[in-house]
Design an enzyme around this catalytic site. Structure first.
Site, PDB file in Angstrom:
ATOM      1  N   ALA A 118      -1.281   8.511  -9.310  1.00 61.73           N
ATOM      2  CA  ALA A 118      -1.479   9.745 -10.074  1.00 61.73           C
ATOM      3  C   ALA A 118      -2.898   9.794 -10.620  1.00 61.73           C
ATOM      4  CB  ALA A 118      -0.454   9.820 -11.201  1.00 61.73           C
ATOM      5  N   ARG A 162       8.242   5.955 -17.802  1.00 64.88           N
ATOM      6  CA  ARG A 162       8.982   5.287 -18.879  1.00 64.88           C
ATOM      7  C   ARG A 162       8.179   5.176 -20.160  1.00 64.88           C
ATOM      8  NH1 ARG A 162      13.619   1.651 -16.885  1.00 64.88           N
ATOM      9  NH2 ARG A 162      13.841   1.519 -19.121  1.00 64.88           N
ATOM     10  N   ASP A 183       2.057  11.584   4.283  1.00 67.13           N
ATOM     11  CA  ASP A 183       1.333  10.510   4.962  1.00 67.13           C
ATOM     12  C   ASP A 183      -0.110  10.936   4.760  1.00 67.13           C
ATOM     13  OD1 ASP A 183      -0.258   9.171   6.864  1.00 67.13           O
ATOM     14  OD2 ASP A 183       1.554   8.635   7.966  1.00 67.13           O
ATOM     15  N   HIS A 184      -0.794  10.319   3.823  1.00 75.11           N
ATOM     16  CA  HIS A 184      -2.066  10.909   3.397  1.00 75.11           C
ATOM     17  C   HIS A 184      -3.106  10.949   4.512  1.00 75.11           C
ATOM     18  CE1 HIS A 184      -3.244   6.732   2.788  1.00 75.11           C
ATOM     19  NE2 HIS A 184      -4.495   7.115   2.672  1.00 75.11           N
ATOM     20  N   HIS A 242       1.066   5.514   9.198  1.00 76.16           N
ATOM     21  CA  HIS A 242      -0.236   6.039   9.609  1.00 76.16           C
ATOM     22  C   HIS A 242      -0.548   5.801  11.090  1.00 76.16           C
ATOM     23  CE1 HIS A 242      -0.473   6.254   5.355  1.00 76.16           C
ATOM     24  NE2 HIS A 242      -0.883   5.029   5.135  1.00 76.16           N
ATOM     25  N   LYS A 282      -6.110  -6.026   6.395  1.00 75.76           N
ATOM     26  CA  LYS A 282      -6.870  -6.079   5.151  1.00 75.76           C
ATOM     27  C   LYS A 282      -7.899  -7.202   5.249  1.00 75.76           C
ATOM     28  CE  LYS A 282      -3.482  -3.935   2.144  1.00 75.76           C
ATOM     29  NZ  LYS A 282      -4.145  -2.621   1.992  1.00 75.76           N
TER      30      LYS A 282
HETATM   31  C1  BG6 Z   1      -1.861   3.165   2.145  1.00 73.06           C
HETATM   32  C2  BG6 Z   1      -1.476   1.729   2.199  1.00 73.06           C
HETATM   33  O1  BG6 Z   1      -0.852   3.947   2.683  1.00 73.06           O
HETATM   34  O2  BG6 Z   1      -3.071   3.359   2.856  1.00 73.06           O
HETATM   35  C3  BG6 Z   1      -2.588   0.851   1.645  1.00 73.06           C
HETATM   36  O3  BG6 Z   1      -0.302   1.517   1.432  1.00 73.06           O
HETATM   37  C4  BG6 Z   1      -3.876   1.165   2.330  1.00 73.06           C
HETATM   38  O4  BG6 Z   1      -2.259  -0.519   1.770  1.00 73.06           O
HETATM   39  C5  BG6 Z   1      -4.167   2.653   2.334  1.00 73.06           C
HETATM   40  O5  BG6 Z   1      -4.898   0.474   1.632  1.00 73.06           O
HETATM   41  C6  BG6 Z   1      -5.389   2.983   3.159  1.00 73.06           C
HETATM   42  O6  BG6 Z   1      -5.731   4.307   2.949  1.00 73.06           O
HETATM   43  P1  BG6 Z   1      -7.245   4.791   2.938  1.00 73.06           P
HETATM   44  O7  BG6 Z   1      -7.161   6.273   2.755  1.00 73.06           O
HETATM   45  O8  BG6 Z   1      -7.935   4.081   1.814  1.00 73.06           O
HETATM   46  O9  BG6 Z   1      -7.792   4.397   4.272  1.00 73.06           O
END
Ligand code: BG6
Length: 495
Positions: free
Chosen positions: A17, A45, A174-175, A237, A337
């Site tokens: 958020a 909470r 799913d960003h 993703h 990572k």
């Molecule tokens: C998230 C994962 O969905 O995507 C993270 O939970 C990851 O672990 C992240 O770091 C990566 O997203 P971005 O936009 O920073 O590439």
């Protein structure tokens, strides 16, 4: 045009958020997509007051706005301390929602945003119904991943939320689908006859998808220990990107048509037998390491991570798609990572010509289309041309296009786009349940194979591009990873 909506945010004190949602809402406010007729109720909470909440919001915006504007924006925010299991709290929430709906004339449009662990999704949605919070305007549910931990739990979760919200009102985030260059995949494929004609097994040798992160697990050890890279990145993703790259041409550029094609291609992804997982997938975990003078801890030394953890922070693998278009074309994926560089990119490696007319000493280079998703955004196409000079030498030439930094920094961030889409009811860039189910089917089989074969989790030094086995995976097919950022550092003795 200004949207009228009351946003009820569960998980208002959380990291997501503060890092993503408040800044995105603020940008929508600056662009007057949100203006007079909106209010936000934040719940969690902790016993915060409205004042404290507004303070946190102002701080989360950093320096993206003038003080007066930030103050005006923050006045639309209200906080309610909430225990998601306590029915009484929903009664209070309902009263506050109705009051704000009237006060801000939100047209009884409610958007519920669940930015919290999925085990609460069911309880929250059931209470929204039983306590009659749902409003007569629109009721949209936006949910964050992870959507379940396997197909079975996802199905159960889906049943729970579908008992309250119809599929078309559910917006599963799913960003990556909000990112500019992911949205550009369809344009590259379907607006360029050059590529669409070649987009198949006749011309493409292999496809490589890399999602590399420089960061380690940060403070998310608790969650990540149970997820690992496979569930954290591949299930959502990576498979979404694979679907966009491999789907058939939709009949129209519309959410239902695209979704149907994505589901079709995901259902054509070969489900691996356990022993195939051992051959086609590689798992890794970062060890300690360095890049130049910077030292990095091993994953097992990170906070909230077991000292003997077997969780994978890296996965590489080969997917096969059993259909006419793709039979025989490997789709290699890797994500991890603490890799050398942060970068998401796609390499489409084209087949070579049957004859090298020029008898090039090292062989003709392959044509490669690269789509740069982040941090730089753009495309490049590697071709062959004649080197200037008296001899007839062929050398690779790169046609390179990058979105300008000015354009990229001004373009809306993924979360801003997705929030606006949800407010508009546009589901194009969200994941439908059918896609989620297919992805879990694929990932569950890999996980099963991993367990059954007792697959090794290979250690790799922090800031390497994964374990050696990931390179061997391609070598045994006669291929190699096109993107090897580590070489630059190795040549300079930094790695
Ligand atoms: C998230 C994962 O969905 O995507 C993270 O939970 C990851 O672990 C992240 O770091 C990566 O997203 P971005 O936009 O920073 O590439």
């Amino acid at each position: 045009m200004e949207k009228s909506a009351l946003i009820i945010l569960f998980g208002a004190t959380g990291d997501l958020a503060q890092r993503k949602l408040y800044p995105s809402l603020f940008r929508l406010f600056q662009k007057k997509e949100l203006n007079q007729h909106f209010a936000v109720i934040g719940t969690a909470r902790r016993p915060w007051t409205d004042e404290h909440f507004r303070q946190v919001i102002s701080e989360s915006l950093g320096d993206i706005g003038e003080k007066a504007e930030v103050d005006e924006f923050a006045q639309h925010f209200y906080y309610q301390s909430h225990n998601v299991n306590d029915s009484e709290h929903y009664v209070t929430l309902k009263k506050l929602a109705e009051k704000l709906n009237q006060q801000y004339q939100c047209d009884s449009n409610y958007l519920y945003y669940l930015a919290m662990a999925p085990q609460f999704f069911g309880t929250i949605t059931q209470h929204l119904k039983s306590e009659e919070i749902l409003a007569p305007g629109f009721n949209r549910l936006v949910i964050e991943k992870p959507f379940g931990t396997d197909l079975k739990s996802a199905e159960q979760l889906n049943e729970e939320i579908r008992a309250v919200f119809p599929e078309k009102e559910i917006f599963r985030i799913d960003h990556y689908l909000g990112k500019e260059m992911i949205q550009n995949i369809a344009a590259v494929r379907f607006a360029n006859p050059l590529f669409e004609k070649l987009w198949n097994r006749d011309s493409i040798e292999n496809v490589q998808i890399t999602f590399a992160e420089e960061l380690g697990v940060e403070n998310r050890g608790n969650y990540y220990e149970h997820a690992g890279a496979l569930k954290d990145m591949v299930q959502n993703h990576v498979l979404q990107v694979l679907a966009l790259l491999a789907m058939e041409v939709p009949t129209r550029f519309a959410p239902e048509e695209i979704r149907a094609e994505k589901v079709k291609v995901l259902s054509a992804v070969k489900i691996l037998e356990p022993k195939e997982v051992a051959e086609d997938f590689v798992f890794g975990q970062y060890d300690s390491g360095h890049l130049g003078d910077n030292q990095f801890l091993a994953y097992r030394q990170e906070e909230n991570v077991a000292p003997d953890s077997q969780t994978e922070t890296f996965v590489a693998g080969k997917f096969s798609i059993d259909n006419y278009r793709w039979a025989g074309v490997p789709f290699y994926i890797r994500t991890g990572k603490r890799l050398t560089e942060r970068g998401t990119r796609i390499n489409i490696v084209f087949k070579n010509l049957p004859v090298d007319l020029f008898q090039t000493t090292a062989g003709l280079g392959q044509n490669i289309l690269t789509i740069y998703i982040q941090p730089t955004e753009g495309f490049s196409l590697l071709m062959n041309g004649k080197e200037i000079g008296p001899e007839y030498l062929i050398r690779p030439i790169k046609l390179d296009y990058r979105n300008s930094e000015e354009l990229t920094s001004n373009s809306p961030e993924a979360y801003e786009k997705l929030l606006l889409d949800a407010l508009n009811g546009d589901s194009m860039n969200f994941t439908h349940w059918d896609e989620v189910a297919q992805s879990w089917r694929i990932v569950d089989a890999i996980k099963e194979g991993f367990i059954e074969n007792n697959c090794p989790v290979n250690l790799y030094p922090a800031r390497a591009m994964g374990p050696e086995a990931s390179f061997e995976l391609l070598e045994k097919d006669g291929h190699q990873w096109i993107w090897q950022p580590e070489q630059w550092y190795q040549e300079r003795n930094l790695l």
